[in-house]
Structure formats: C-alpha cells, structure tokens
Design a protein around this motif. Sequence first.
Motif, mmCIF file in Angstrom:
data_model
loop_
_atom_site.group_PDB
_atom_site.id
_atom_site.type_symbol
_atom_site.label_atom_id
_atom_site.label_comp_id
_atom_site.label_asym_id
_atom_site.label_seq_id
_atom_site.Cartn_x
_atom_site.Cartn_y
_atom_site.Cartn_z
ATOM 1 N N ARG A 176 6.444 -2.070 3.769
ATOM 2 C CA ARG A 176 6.455 -0.624 3.530
ATOM 3 C C ARG A 176 7.686 0.027 4.138
ATOM 4 O O ARG A 176 8.334 0.866 3.509
ATOM 5 N N ARG B 217 0.476 -0.101 -4.453
ATOM 6 C CA ARG B 217 -0.974 -0.001 -4.621
ATOM 7 C C ARG B 217 -1.463 1.336 -4.083
ATOM 8 O O ARG B 217 -0.899 1.883 -3.150
ATOM 9 N N GLY B 218 -2.532 1.843 -4.682
ATOM 10 C CA GLY B 218 -3.139 3.073 -4.178
ATOM 11 C C GLY B 218 -2.591 4.325 -4.824
ATOM 12 O O GLY B 218 -2.885 5.425 -4.403
ATOM 13 N N ALA C 117 0.853 -1.191 0.000
ATOM 14 C CA ALA C 117 0.000 0.000 0.000
ATOM 15 C C ALA C 117 0.889 1.241 0.000
ATOM 16 O O ALA C 117 2.006 1.218 0.503
ATOM 17 N N ASN C 118 0.374 2.332 -0.556
ATOM 18 C CA ASN C 118 1.168 3.557 -0.640
ATOM 19 C C ASN C 118 1.128 4.380 0.646
ATOM 20 O O ASN C 118 1.776 5.412 0.738
#
Length: 166
Positions: free
Chosen positions: A63, A102-103, A19-20
Amino acid sequence: MTCYNVKPSEVLFSQVSIANKFKDGRLIGEVRDDIYDGIMSVKDLPMIEVKLIDGKYVSADNRRLWILKQLERLRHLSRVEVINIRRIDRRKSARTDHVKIRGGNPGGRSTDLMCVYHMMGRLLLCHHDFRWGSSPHFLVFYIMFCCCCVLSFLYFVWVLAVLLVF
C-alpha cells in the motif's frame, strides 16, 4: 540493514491486489493526497522494505509502495529511501508492476482528477517521442489543452458568481 535510494517505479509489488485502506481506516488515496498537498511528508510514512530478487527490488509494503508510485507518476517525487531486508513472507510471492485495489476506490478527493492530470502530463511531456515544440501536432494539442484550461477556469468563475448572486 542496507538502505538504497531508488525510483518507486523500480520496485515491484509482492501481491496482485491491495486493500484500499490502512489498518487505521485511512484510505490510501487520502494519504497520497495529503502528501501531494504538503499536509504530510513522504518521511511520515515508514520506510518501505525491499528484497533484491533476480535483480529486481520487491516490496512487501504494497500500500505504501502504491502511494509512492502514484506520487512518482504525478512528478511529486523521483526517488525514495528503502531498506534492504533478508526475506519476504512466502504468501507475498507475486512480482508485478501493477496491483488491483480491493474494497473499492482508493479514495482521496483527487483520484479521478489526478488520473486526468497524469494522462495529460504524459501527453505533454514527451510521451510517444513528443518533445516541447517538436511537432506541429504537439503545438495544436498544446493550444487546445490551454484553451480547455482557460474555459474550465472561466466556467468555474461563472458558477461561483452565480452562486454568490443567488
């Protein structure tokens, strides 16, 4: 738990995408920028946990690992402390060096600029067996790079002057 001091590039992601942003809503690129700019320290991030699988370090903290890998590429850090763990969630079974974000964009004010600096740094600092002063082609490239930097700075000063006059 055992701690190791490793290069982020030696640690593999355990997912093919991340995820971003973090759970608190902060974009991973903003965190990278804050560390790069000295607003935060790498020590402000929780230490990443790794498991040694087939002789390779694998992390489930993807992340944070992305941030550390970006900082290593930018030559902001070379090694980090990691904690050895016994197991990683079975859903995180990938073993990869790269991830898709993603995102959307990872964010941060310097995402594109840092990519350009990274590419220029690779060209300037021994990519494709170039060494400082090792080739006439390198010298030409270096002179062109310096000229572009000077011209960019002069353009910035000119724009600033125009804005201040009007």
